[in-house]
Design an enzyme around this catalytic site. Sequence first.
Site, PDB file in Angstrom:
ATOM      1  CD  GLU A 341      -2.928   1.195   0.194  1.00 46.47           C
ATOM      2  OE1 GLU A 341      -2.998   1.928  -0.809  1.00 46.47           O
ATOM      3  OE2 GLU A 341      -3.675   0.108   0.153  1.00 46.47           O
ATOM      4  CG  ASP A 345      -1.440   4.678  -0.950  1.00 45.16           C
ATOM      5  OD1 ASP A 345      -1.914   4.190  -1.714  1.00 45.16           O
ATOM      6  OD2 ASP A 345      -1.529   4.676   0.351  1.00 45.16           O
ATOM      7  CB  SER A 539      -6.449   1.938  -1.358  1.00 46.34           C
ATOM      8  OG  SER A 539      -6.176   0.755  -2.345  1.00 46.34           O
ATOM      9  CG  ASP A 581     -22.431  13.353 -14.776  1.00 45.68           C
ATOM     10  OD1 ASP A 581     -22.159  12.748 -13.774  1.00 45.68           O
ATOM     11  OD2 ASP A 581     -23.573  13.888 -15.050  1.00 45.68           O
ATOM     12  CB  ILE A 582     -19.328   8.681 -14.036  1.00 46.20           C
ATOM     13  CG1 ILE A 582     -17.846   9.042 -13.971  1.00 46.20           C
ATOM     14  CG2 ILE A 582     -19.221   7.070 -14.530  1.00 46.20           C
ATOM     15  CD1 ILE A 582     -17.231   9.216 -15.122  1.00 46.20           C
ATOM     16  N   GLY A 600     -25.423  13.820 -12.819  1.00 44.36           N
ATOM     17  CA  GLY A 600     -25.155  14.524 -11.675  1.00 44.36           C
ATOM     18  C   GLY A 600     -24.436  13.748 -10.428  1.00 44.36           C
ATOM     19  CG  ASP A 602     -23.447   8.539  -9.165  1.00 42.92           C
ATOM     20  OD1 ASP A 602     -22.629   7.960  -9.092  1.00 42.92           O
ATOM     21  OD2 ASP A 602     -23.264   9.313 -10.507  1.00 42.92           O
TER      22      ASP A 602
END
EC number: 3.4.14.10
Length: 620
Positions: A341, A345, A539, A581-582, A600, A602
Amino acid sequence: MRPQVQGLSNSRAFTESHNSMRYRWIYLPFLLSAVPLDGLAKSRWEDMRSKHSWKTIPKNWESLGLPPADTMINLYIALKPCRENALIDALNEISDPRHPRHVFYNMPSLRMYLRVPFLRYRYGAHLSKEKVADLVAPHPDTVQLVHSWLEHHRVLSSSISVTHGGSFLTVTGVSISQANDLLGASYQLYTHTKTNETIVRTLGYSLPVVLHGHVQTVAPTTYLSSQLMPWQTQNKRSRVAAIGLGKSPPAEPVTMPPSRRGDVDDADVTPAFLRWLYSTFSYVPSATDRNMVGVTGLTGSPSPLDLTSYMRKYRSDGIDATYVVALVNGGEYDPNNPGGEANADLQLSEGMTYPTAHIFYSIKASPNGDVYLAWLDAVLTQVYVPQTITTSYGNYEKLHPMEYAMQVCHLFAQLGVRGTSVLFASGDDGVGKGDCKADDGTVQFTPFFPATCPYVTAVGGTTSSDPEVGASLSGGGFSEYFVRPGYQQQAVSTFLDNLGQQYSGLYNPSGRGIPDIAAQAVTIPFFYRGQETIGRGTSCSTPIVAGIISLLNDYQLSQGKPPLGFLNPWFYGGGLNGFNDIVSGSNPGCNTDGFSAIAGWDPVTGLGTPDFEQLYTYLI
């Protein structure tokens, strides 16, 4: 559980405390005949009331019995502020470009000509740590009362350190027996059945009744939760040649994935692809002497050799990328034994922002301490704080005692007031893992904390690219602890109107919604122990977004403007059109299909994925 105000207000607490004192004074002649002079003070500390407790041991934990007799812990005692709403009021004024409040702009050169103070919007007028400390300082009565309680239990003044204007007390070297006496607790060793993590905690603790209106929370106490979000990897896949995606590809050679749908991918999401997809490719950071990204780490250290391998392959102009390390709460740095991790990152953020400076916070998840409070206390006491901080850890909100979660959340608000953009991963379990049944058999969606804190920016996940689709793993939903903040009212209400009665009773419709934004979270390459591997999850998307925010902060600083600080009021306001926008994808969980991405906001992808070029045109 619905959002509620915890404990008494300060004014009410002081009134009741003073009334009680007056009652004793009136009847003191009668009491003296039956109670020793020190009996009044003694009885005050012995009148205990529960602060928080669990009915049963939280899931996946089991008791190992009493800890060794010589076990010592550090106690963190958070005091309630004298001015209850001062911090959040300041955060709203500083972070919202639309806020009407003005402040004096004390530039001497202007005063010479104008002869009167010049007014400007308070937006971006971030505060120093000293001014923040003034905002959160407790009432003097609170300080005196808490210190009297500690003195009664023979806690040495030399073991008590005070920070943040007196609102945060750290008591070091407390024995288990002394902690049990202080808190009416029963500390034991608990082990996590899946991770083998061992911690010292109690299933319940109490405080004297007179302290309930003054103390927000004490830790470590009942917070039994692994700090870790599962690190997800997948086997390496061969790359596929690029095909046209509707945009002109960047000049730098790059292998771009073909159009992909769903979570079954056949190519990797490289830094060059991300920089093209989110329109950062042509931007060159110029405020690198002032701008910095902070990366928090709880599991292992990053490896400079792996970082060099990553940059050599995916960002050839940045093979000299480096970072500094800050050790927090006994944290360690061992680059020869890197964590997956930590590597992912740092590499993903560096790949987006080179040559921006990075600091890696190595935080020890101490069995006898509290990782969030220890880290926040350490960071907030610094004069300089990074403009962007990314964190890829979290756990289910319901596993955190409410008063504890509220205290941690308010510490993140302090970072926002200081001018830091704080980003958290929204989780990798959709709306919840497994059947999501509570002890009473009811089903409830399980959002992640600290992502549910309304003073951080929660990051969800997407996949594919033509168009992007909400990733099925993307954590999303509504907080059971925190009410919906004002900046979300319109966007979330629109989604709920479209949702109707679907999932009624499974979530809190008045709660803070997550995520706020999203980015690619599937098929993300990075290097680990000298080998390239593939990661997935929020992550991964969180440090990617942090890189984009850091570039926006770089642009601000290069123009002589303040950093963005707390992002959400701007995102949901003037920056709304700066997102892709997805409108497809969902995040199943809890034996349901989960929420769906729509036009919009979600609770799968939030407002969408960031478009750097569009966002910086909307900067104030």
